[in-house]
Design a protein around this motif. Structure first.
Motif, PDB file in Angstrom:
ATOM      1  N   SER A  17       1.085  -1.147  -0.263  1.00 45.48           N
ATOM      2  CA  SER A  17      -0.196   0.270  -0.140  1.00 45.48           C
ATOM      3  C   SER A  17       1.341   1.398  -0.003  1.00 45.48           C
ATOM      4  CB  SER A  17      -1.213  -0.215   0.837  1.00 45.48           C
ATOM      5  OG  SER A  17      -1.459  -0.631   1.490  1.00 45.48           O
ATOM      6  N   VAL A  48      -7.503   8.579 -13.129  1.00 44.88           N
ATOM      7  CA  VAL A  48      -7.326   6.951 -11.802  1.00 44.88           C
ATOM      8  C   VAL A  48      -8.559   7.310 -10.496  1.00 44.88           C
ATOM      9  CG1 VAL A  48      -6.600   6.058  -9.697  1.00 44.88           C
ATOM     10  CG2 VAL A  48      -4.472   7.206 -11.495  1.00 44.88           C
ATOM     11  N   TYR A  59     -13.900   6.718 -10.295  1.00 42.54           N
ATOM     12  CA  TYR A  59     -12.710   5.748  -9.951  1.00 42.54           C
ATOM     13  C   TYR A  59     -12.410   5.200 -11.792  1.00 42.54           C
ATOM     14  CZ  TYR A  59     -12.521   6.222  -5.342  1.00 42.54           C
ATOM     15  OH  TYR A  59     -12.966   6.580  -4.191  1.00 42.54           O
ATOM     16  N   SER A  62      -9.998   0.029 -13.581  1.00 42.89           N
ATOM     17  CA  SER A  62      -8.442  -0.917 -13.470  1.00 42.89           C
ATOM     18  C   SER A  62      -8.337  -0.711 -11.320  1.00 42.89           C
ATOM     19  CB  SER A  62      -7.321  -0.521 -14.169  1.00 42.89           C
ATOM     20  OG  SER A  62      -7.193   1.025 -13.688  1.00 42.89           O
ATOM     21  N   VAL A  63      -9.237   0.164 -11.259  1.00 42.92           N
ATOM     22  CA  VAL A  63      -8.340   0.452  -9.235  1.00 42.92           C
ATOM     23  C   VAL A  63      -9.319   0.420  -8.693  1.00 42.92           C
ATOM     24  CG1 VAL A  63      -6.487   1.986 -10.207  1.00 42.92           C
ATOM     25  CG2 VAL A  63      -8.793   2.687  -9.341  1.00 42.92           C
ATOM     26  N   LYS A  64     -10.629   0.071  -9.092  1.00 46.20           N
ATOM     27  CA  LYS A  64     -11.835  -0.363  -8.199  1.00 46.20           C
ATOM     28  C   LYS A  64     -11.431  -1.064  -7.308  1.00 46.20           C
ATOM     29  CE  LYS A  64     -15.269   2.049 -11.463  1.00 46.20           C
ATOM     30  NZ  LYS A  64     -16.815   1.873 -11.914  1.00 46.20           N
ATOM     31  N   ARG A  66      -9.904  -1.089  -5.088  1.00 45.07           N
ATOM     32  CA  ARG A  66      -7.916  -1.397  -4.065  1.00 45.07           C
ATOM     33  C   ARG A  66      -7.825   0.838  -3.992  1.00 45.07           C
ATOM     34  NH1 ARG A  66      -4.314  -1.983  -7.519  1.00 45.07           N
ATOM     35  NH2 ARG A  66      -5.012  -1.548  -9.379  1.00 45.07           N
ATOM     36  N   PHE A  67      -7.932   0.907  -4.619  1.00 47.69           N
ATOM     37  CA  PHE A  67      -7.588   2.742  -4.049  1.00 47.69           C
ATOM     38  C   PHE A  67      -8.808   3.737  -3.635  1.00 47.69           C
ATOM     39  CE2 PHE A  67      -4.708   3.753  -7.905  1.00 47.69           C
ATOM     40  CZ  PHE A  67      -4.310   1.622  -7.411  1.00 47.69           C
ATOM     41  N   MET A  82      -4.346   3.755  -1.558  1.00 44.43           N
ATOM     42  CA  MET A  82      -3.575   2.624  -2.256  1.00 44.43           C
ATOM     43  C   MET A  82      -4.068   0.968  -1.926  1.00 44.43           C
ATOM     44  SD  MET A  82      -1.808   4.991  -5.784  1.00 44.43           S
ATOM     45  CE  MET A  82      -0.055   4.886  -4.624  1.00 44.43           C
ATOM     46  N   LEU A  85      -1.121  -2.973  -4.014  1.00 48.55           N
ATOM     47  CA  LEU A  85      -0.349  -2.533  -5.391  1.00 48.55           C
ATOM     48  C   LEU A  85      -0.336  -3.438  -6.529  1.00 48.55           C
ATOM     49  CD1 LEU A  85       0.436   0.863  -3.832  1.00 48.55           C
ATOM     50  CD2 LEU A  85      -0.611   0.665  -5.862  1.00 48.55           C
ATOM     51  N   ASP A  89      -0.076  -0.773 -11.887  1.00 49.91           N
ATOM     52  CA  ASP A  89      -0.438   0.599 -10.857  1.00 49.91           C
ATOM     53  C   ASP A  89       1.426   1.425 -11.630  1.00 49.91           C
ATOM     54  OD1 ASP A  89      -1.578  -1.432  -8.502  1.00 49.91           O
ATOM     55  OD2 ASP A  89      -2.233  -0.281 -10.060  1.00 49.91           O
ATOM     56  N   TYR A  93       2.036   9.841 -10.956  1.00 47.55           N
ATOM     57  CA  TYR A  93       0.796   9.614 -10.851  1.00 47.55           C
ATOM     58  C   TYR A  93       0.616  11.468 -10.323  1.00 47.55           C
ATOM     59  CZ  TYR A  93      -0.572   5.720 -10.127  1.00 47.55           C
ATOM     60  OH  TYR A  93      -0.822   4.147 -10.214  1.00 47.55           O
TER      61      TYR A  93
END
Length: 121
Positions: A17, A48, A59, A62-64, A66-67, A82, A85, A89, A93
């Motif tokens: 994370s 992102v 979101y 790809s990150v729903k 998780r982030f 995050m 990971l 990723d 950023y």
């Protein structure tokens, strides 16, 4: 003059994370939208996560799950937690604000300088 300053990037192992933060320096009247974008080598910059002043979030698929994006309206800051990971990723950023420096100014887009996130074992 409004500037965005990011912090929190670094190297992390897969499954780990990181928490990114972005703060606006200088006087700013209002921020309608705060977001995080990323750009991997050879790829286009992509959204992102984003959050409106009222708290509505969106979101990338790809990150729903998780982030998590959050904002502090009193401090004009936005954070991106995050978790889980993955190597994919890995990217630079960038934080992004859309707002007004003063009540008389038009809406403008502001970008941070970017912070590197590397996910690797």
């Amino acid at each position: 003059q409004v500037q965005l300053v990011e912090s929190g990037g670094g190297l992390v192992q897969p499954g780990g994370s990181l928490r990114l933060s972005c703060a606006a320096s200088g006087s700013i009247f209002s921020i309608n939208y705060m977001g995080w974008y990323r750009q991997a080598p050879g790829k286009q910059r992509e959204l992102v996560a984003g959050i409106l002043s009222g708290g509505t979030t969106n979101y990338a698929d790809s990150v729903k799950g998780r982030f998590t994006i959050s904002r502090d309206n009193a401090k004009n800051t936005v954070s991106l937690q995050m978790n889980s990971l993955k190597p994919e990723d890995t990217a630079v950023y960038f934080c992004n604000f859309i707002g007004r420096a003063t009540m008389r100014d038009p809406m403008r887009t502001y970008w941070g300088q970017g912070t590197q996130v590397t996910v690797s074992s």
